[in-house]
Design a protein around this motif. Structure first.
Motif, PDB file in Angstrom:
ATOM      1  N   UNK A 126       0.801  -1.340   0.369  1.00 36.67           N
ATOM      2  CA  UNK A 126       0.276  -0.137  -0.240  1.00 36.67           C
ATOM      3  C   UNK A 126       0.830   1.293   0.606  1.00 36.67           C
ATOM      4  N   UNK A 127       2.015   1.118   0.452  1.00 40.11           N
ATOM      5  CA  UNK A 127       3.002   2.319   0.843  1.00 40.11           C
ATOM      6  C   UNK A 127       4.036   2.482  -0.231  1.00 40.11           C
ATOM      7  N   UNK A 128       4.139   1.690  -1.211  1.00 41.08           N
ATOM      8  CA  UNK A 128       4.809   1.403  -2.806  1.00 41.08           C
ATOM      9  C   UNK A 128       4.376   2.963  -3.501  1.00 41.08           C
ATOM     10  N   UNK A 129       3.522   3.498  -3.889  1.00 43.32           N
ATOM     11  CA  UNK A 129       3.513   3.936  -5.005  1.00 43.32           C
ATOM     12  C   UNK A 129       3.494   5.285  -4.505  1.00 43.32           C
ATOM     13  N   UNK A 130       3.519   5.694  -3.274  1.00 42.55           N
ATOM     14  CA  UNK A 130       4.139   6.886  -2.823  1.00 42.55           C
ATOM     15  C   UNK A 130       5.682   6.917  -2.760  1.00 42.55           C
ATOM     16  N   UNK A 131       6.694   5.736  -3.150  1.00 43.31           N
ATOM     17  CA  UNK A 131       8.020   5.937  -3.504  1.00 43.31           C
ATOM     18  C   UNK A 131       7.997   5.665  -4.794  1.00 43.31           C
ATOM     19  N   UNK A 132       7.045   5.287  -5.385  1.00 44.46           N
ATOM     20  CA  UNK A 132       7.318   5.216  -6.668  1.00 44.46           C
ATOM     21  C   UNK A 132       7.223   6.614  -7.406  1.00 44.46           C
ATOM     22  N   UNK A 133       6.220   7.190  -7.244  1.00 45.91           N
ATOM     23  CA  UNK A 133       5.692   8.375  -6.946  1.00 45.91           C
ATOM     24  C   UNK A 133       7.089   9.785  -7.079  1.00 45.91           C
ATOM     25  N   UNK A 134       7.789   9.100  -6.027  1.00 50.51           N
ATOM     26  CA  UNK A 134       9.276   9.729  -5.850  1.00 50.51           C
ATOM     27  C   UNK A 134      10.235   9.626  -6.137  1.00 50.51           C
ATOM     28  N   UNK A 135      10.472   8.793  -7.255  1.00 51.00           N
ATOM     29  CA  UNK A 135      11.069   7.854  -7.675  1.00 51.00           C
ATOM     30  C   UNK A 135      11.066   8.690  -9.520  1.00 51.00           C
TER      31      UNK A 135
END
Length: 362
Positions: free
Chosen positions: A123-132
């Protein structure tokens, strides 16, 4: 029947002109048994390696002369301007924190599978990928099974329509399990469902997804695992596991581990039934094969390479090509996360005594 005249797509790794600037963060067993041999075989430039345990990297440059250096710390690795790609070969615990550090360092990253291991991290992954994305960093996942030659050729044939639309996929693991008792893998609940079968789930999802108009979207997962006769009491995980996938268009898939199979010629056979033909094959343990059947005879297809180690080179090559071509890699983290969602749903189904778990909407 052989197929020397068929126009078959290439299945091996592809790379851009510049394949330099790779550093391995977490140079443990899998990195030294598969990643580094793959990079050496395919002339990938390894700037250096780091492991939390210095004993892991002792003598590594003698075993792999292509390794430029051994870093004293992860910070030193991430600060090296020669590093363009970080091969993140640690376990899934703490994966998001590592991804954030690598993204902040401006490096592209190839993360080991499974990308994440919990629903919270997923669930937290999309925020990390948006940051990337905001940083212009590509994040890919080492789903190396996609490039096992029989599986890869099946994928490419499906994409160009050689079998029509997928009707069903079946996998059977007719081989012994790897040693599990006393290993960290045996401490992972539903390990066969969430980790061991992830490659099979991932490639099956890839095949189902070739259907048009979203028909191939997996909408339900049913799974169960159980202990089997002859399984030692010390084994924490069940040795039998079955996963069933259902799609929006009606196609289905079954993945089956009967147990610790006794086999003089072990293999992992698979069948892909389509509306205009059938592919039959196998992977691993020198069993690689693939044939096509369109109802008028069976054609045996030539294969080149092997899952180990070409698949490991291919995942990095795909990331490098995506950076060079300014596009998302086929094995992007966002895509691989869909497979993680399926294996987590499989574990949830097993906890519910095999009740189906919905993962999409019709």
């Amino acid at each position: 029947m052989s197929a020397p005249l068929l126009d078959l797509p290439a299945t091996g790794p592809r790379f851009p002109a510049d394949r330099s600037g790779v550093a391995i963060l977490g140079a443990g067993t899998i990195a030294q048994s598969a990643h580094l041999p793959a990079y050496a075989q395919h002339d990938v430039g390894v700037t250096g390696v780091w492991s939390r345990d210095p004993s892991r990297t002792a003598g590594i440059r003698d075993r792999f002369p292509g390794v430029g250096r051994v870093y004293a710390s992860a910070d030193e690795l991430l600060a090296d301007p020669e590093v363009r790609f970080v091969d993140l070969a640690t376990g899934p615990e703490g994966r998001l924190a590592w991804l954030e550090r690598i993204v902040d360092a401006g490096k592209h990253v190839l993360a080991q599978k499974p990308l994440v291991a919990t629903s919270e991290d997923l669930a937290a992954l999309p925020a990390v990928l948006a940051r990337a994305d905001a940083a212009g960093v590509r994040v890919a996942v080492n789903q190396n099974g996609r490039w096992a030659p029989p599986w890869r050729l099946t994928t490419l044939l499906l994409r160009r329509g050689d079998l029509g639309e997928v009707v069903g996929v079946t996998h059977v693991l007719d081989k012994a399990l790897p040693p599990l008792v006393g290993t960290p893998f045996d401490d992972v609940r539903h390990m066969l469902l969430t980790d061991y079968l992830l490659h099979w789930v991932d490639v099956t999802r890839t095949w189902l997804a070739t259907a048009p108009e979203g028909h191939g979207e997996v909408v339900a997962v049913r799974a169960y695992d159980s202990r089997v006769p002859g399984q030692p009491a010390a084994a924490k995980n069940p040795w039998s596991a079955t996963v069933e996938l259902s799609t929006a268009g009606g196609a289905t898939a079954t993945l089956r581990i009967a147990g610790n199979a006794v086999a003089s010629e072990p293999s992992c056979p698979f069948w892909v039934h389509g509306t205009t033909g059938t592919a039959r094959g196998s992977v691993l343990l020198d069993s690689d094969r693939l044939s096509l059947d369109h109802g008028d005879g069976v054609v045996d297809l030539p294969l080149r390479g092997a899952w180990f180690v070409d698949g490991f080179a291919a995942t990095m090559g795909e990331l490098m090509c995506a950076v060079a071509e300014d596009c998302q890699p086929e094995n992007s983290a966002a895509d691989a996360a869909r497979s993680v969602a399926l294996v987590l749903a499989a574990a949830a189904s097993a906890d519910a005594d095999g009740a189906p778990v919905r993962v999409g909407a019709r």
